[in-house]
Design an enzyme around this catalytic site. Structure first.
Site, PDB file in Angstrom:
ATOM      1  N   ASP A 340     -12.599  -9.469 -33.137  1.00 14.16           N
ATOM      2  CA  ASP A 340     -11.808  -8.377 -33.600  1.00 14.16           C
ATOM      3  C   ASP A 340     -12.408  -8.108 -35.160  1.00 14.16           C
ATOM      4  O   ASP A 340     -13.106  -9.019 -35.909  1.00 14.16           O
ATOM      5  CB  ASP A 340     -10.479  -8.916 -33.676  1.00 14.16           C
ATOM      6  CG  ASP A 340      -9.371  -7.841 -34.081  1.00 14.16           C
ATOM      7  OD1 ASP A 340      -9.692  -6.528 -33.955  1.00 14.16           O
ATOM      8  OD2 ASP A 340      -8.424  -8.079 -34.632  1.00 14.16           O
ATOM      9  N   LYS A 341     -11.920  -7.062 -35.666  1.00 15.23           N
ATOM     10  CA  LYS A 341     -12.380  -6.954 -37.292  1.00 15.23           C
ATOM     11  C   LYS A 341     -11.252  -7.474 -38.320  1.00 15.23           C
ATOM     12  O   LYS A 341     -11.346  -8.339 -38.854  1.00 15.23           O
ATOM     13  CB  LYS A 341     -12.540  -5.565 -37.599  1.00 15.23           C
ATOM     14  CG  LYS A 341     -13.001  -5.053 -38.670  1.00 15.23           C
ATOM     15  CD  LYS A 341     -13.358  -3.595 -39.178  1.00 15.23           C
ATOM     16  CE  LYS A 341     -11.941  -2.791 -39.293  1.00 15.23           C
ATOM     17  NZ  LYS A 341     -11.310  -3.127 -40.683  1.00 15.23           N
TER      18      LYS A 341
END
Length: 544
Positions: A340-341
């Protein structure tokens, strides 16, 4: 994520389910009983070693039996009533057999081992329940709706129906999923999409349950049943994934029935055969009970969950949160890593990356005026500008007549001048006196802002009296040493890392470029990320 399914659950109703509370209380009680059993065992062992009267250490060991064995005994009897023989009853019988032949120390040790294993598994169950409860807390329990006469009424969020009009005041979490029918505001969607910067929403735009309203008042028409919201689907996926057991654990549970029956039959045979051949009762009973003690499955009990829990605790101390035993067991077989970022590759909060000052102004001038105007703002961009200005030791003057417009920016009076900090194209552009042409004046600030945003940053234009004096670009800060970590993961797994994020493609690609990730998939909702993982697994079932 490899075990995530598509089952849908009515998550909001789970919040009111007393089963959560009962489970938690039972888990706490199980841990306390295990601690009490261990304490009695250690006291009994101490008394035995120092030569205390036999009745004393026997009493302490028997207290260990009661505190640590009553619950497994009850579960075993329940299983026996259903015509099944499980490991709980086998352990209790083995412990009682040990006491019957005078080996009460061995029986108490079995009780402690078994009770401790159960308590450790209860801790994991409680952690899983807590994680699900924290997801439920993202969405408010109640909502304010408007009836046909326009009168407000507070109802349970789980009772919302499609077509209801929900009132959302500034700073509140949105209780249902649907479209805005009145009002506009900046919506913090980080809990759903991972976007670090709030997104401006107005009439006609969709909003998610559990996201946070900014400074504007909204009326939202509910278009999605509470059981089908994004939050509800996330909870269902987490519950499904958390309930999935490790393969070794499933294998042991499968053979447990056969193992228990085999031990019972073998114990009976070891006792009965010598008796039929003329052996005396005491030696035959001693042999049978010795076999049952040796064959008791304490090693099997400790072969699955406690080691996995220990590994998960070690990972947690090093900053890695492991959500289930399945994940822990499968780590060594991982072939692809998907990130995920926001909050994973990045810190999750915007920070000033660059300041562009135009003719006649310095970077410090731009920052000082912008920070003064943003001092009264609760928006993450305003907070980042103020914090950055203070970190540079700038003296920020006091502003007056502060105004905040959702989706546009802020306006305030600083030292007699009107200062605005706004998004590009958020307001008409005035002409600086030194401009050579109208086209040059109107495009310089916008062009600079567009360049910064094309690089994955968020840009705001600072104006004094309508004249653009600079552009401040912000970005979600990438964690340190991340590029080297990702290269090492790719070396270990033999596959390229993947970025899955709900953020916009420009921001996603900007972060991916800095950390060395090539495969980028942006604009994804949680269920889209789950689907992306299934795609990465492919037909050959790669470990992701």
């Amino acid at each position: 994520m490899a075990s995530i399914g598509t089952t849908t659950a009515a998550a909001p109703t789970a919040r009111r389910n007393p089963g959560f509370t009962r489970t938690r209380l039972l888990d706490v009680a199980e841990v306390r009983w295990a601690l009490a059993a261990t304490a009695f065992f250690l006291l009994g062992l101490t008394a035995q070693l120092v030569g205390a009267p036999v009745w004393l250490f026997w009493a302490l060991y028997l207290a260990c039996y009661v505190t640590g064995g009553w619950e497994p005994a009850l579960e075993g009897l329940r299983a026996l009533r259903e015509k099944t023989l499980d490991v709980d009853l086998l352990m209790i019988v083995a412990a009682l057999g040990a006491a019957a032949i005078g080996q009460i120390f061995d029986g108490a040790l079995l009780i402690v081992i078994f009770a401790t294993s159960g308590a450790l598994e209860a801790v994991l169950t409680r952690r899983t329940a807590d994680s699900i409860r924290s997801l439920l807390d993202l969405a408010p329990e109640t909502a304010v709706i408007l009836d046909a006469a326009g009168v407000e009424a507070r109802v349970d969020a789980a009772d919302l129906r499609c077509g209801d009009i929900v009132v959302v005041r500034p700073g509140e979490r949105i209780s249902g999923e649907g479209a805005i029918v009145d009002g506009s505001s900046d919506i913090d969607q980080s809990s759903i999409t991972g976007e670090a910067i709030p997104v401006f929403k107005s009439v006609g735009n969709d909003v998610f349950a559990g996201t946070i309203n900014g400074t504007g008042a909204l009326r939202v028409r509910i278009d999605v049943d509470p059981s089908e919201t994004v939050i509800a689907r996330i909870v269902a996926m987490v519950e499904h994934a958390s309930a999935t057991k490790a393969k070794k654990q499933l294998f042991i549970e499968k053979v447990e029935q056969y193992y228990s029956k085999t031990v019972v039959v073998s114990t009976a045979a070891i006792f009965a055969i010598p008796m039929l051949l003329g052996s005396e009762l005491q030696p035959a009973l001693l042999r049978a009970m010795t076999f049952m003690i040796v064959a008791s499955p304490c090693a099997v009990v400790l072969a699955t969950m406690p080691p996995l829990l220990a590994a998960m605790a070690t990972a947690g101390r090093h900053g890695v949160l492991v959500k289930s035993a399945v994940v822990m067991e499968q780590l060594r077989t991982i072939e692809v890593v998907a990130f995920d970022k926001t909050g994973t590759l990045t810190e999750g909060t915007p920070q000033v990356e660059r300041v562009d000052a135009f003719t006649g102004f310095s970077e410090n001038d731009v920052l000082t005026l912008a920070a003064a105007a943003e001092m009264g703002s609760e928006h993450p961009i305003g907070t980042a500008i103020v914090d950055y200005s203070r970190s540079r030791g700038l003296q920020v003057p006091t502003a007056t007549a502060f105004e905040s417009t959702p989706g546009v920016g802020v306006r305030a009076t600083v030292d007699g001048d009107v200062v605005t900090v706004s998004k590009p194209e958020a307001e008409p552009k005035a002409l600086p006196s030194e401009c050579l042409s109208r086209a040059e004046c109107e495009t310089s600030a916008e062009r600079t802002a567009a360049e910064r945003e094309s690089g994955g940053m968020t840009a705001v234009i600072v104006r004094v009296g309508g004249e653009a004096i600079g552009v401040i670009a912000l970005a979600d800060t990438v964690r340190s040493n991340l590029a080297a970590t990702i290269r090492e993961l790719e070396r270990v797994t033999g596959s390229s890392a993947v970025l899955l994020t709900g953020d916009n493609p420009r921001a996603a690609h900007a972060v991916a470029e800095r950390v060395g990730i090539v495969d980028v998939r942006a604009g994804l909702l949680p269920e889209d990320k789950a689907e992306a993982v299934r795609e990465l697994q492919g037909d050959d079932g790669r470990r992701v």
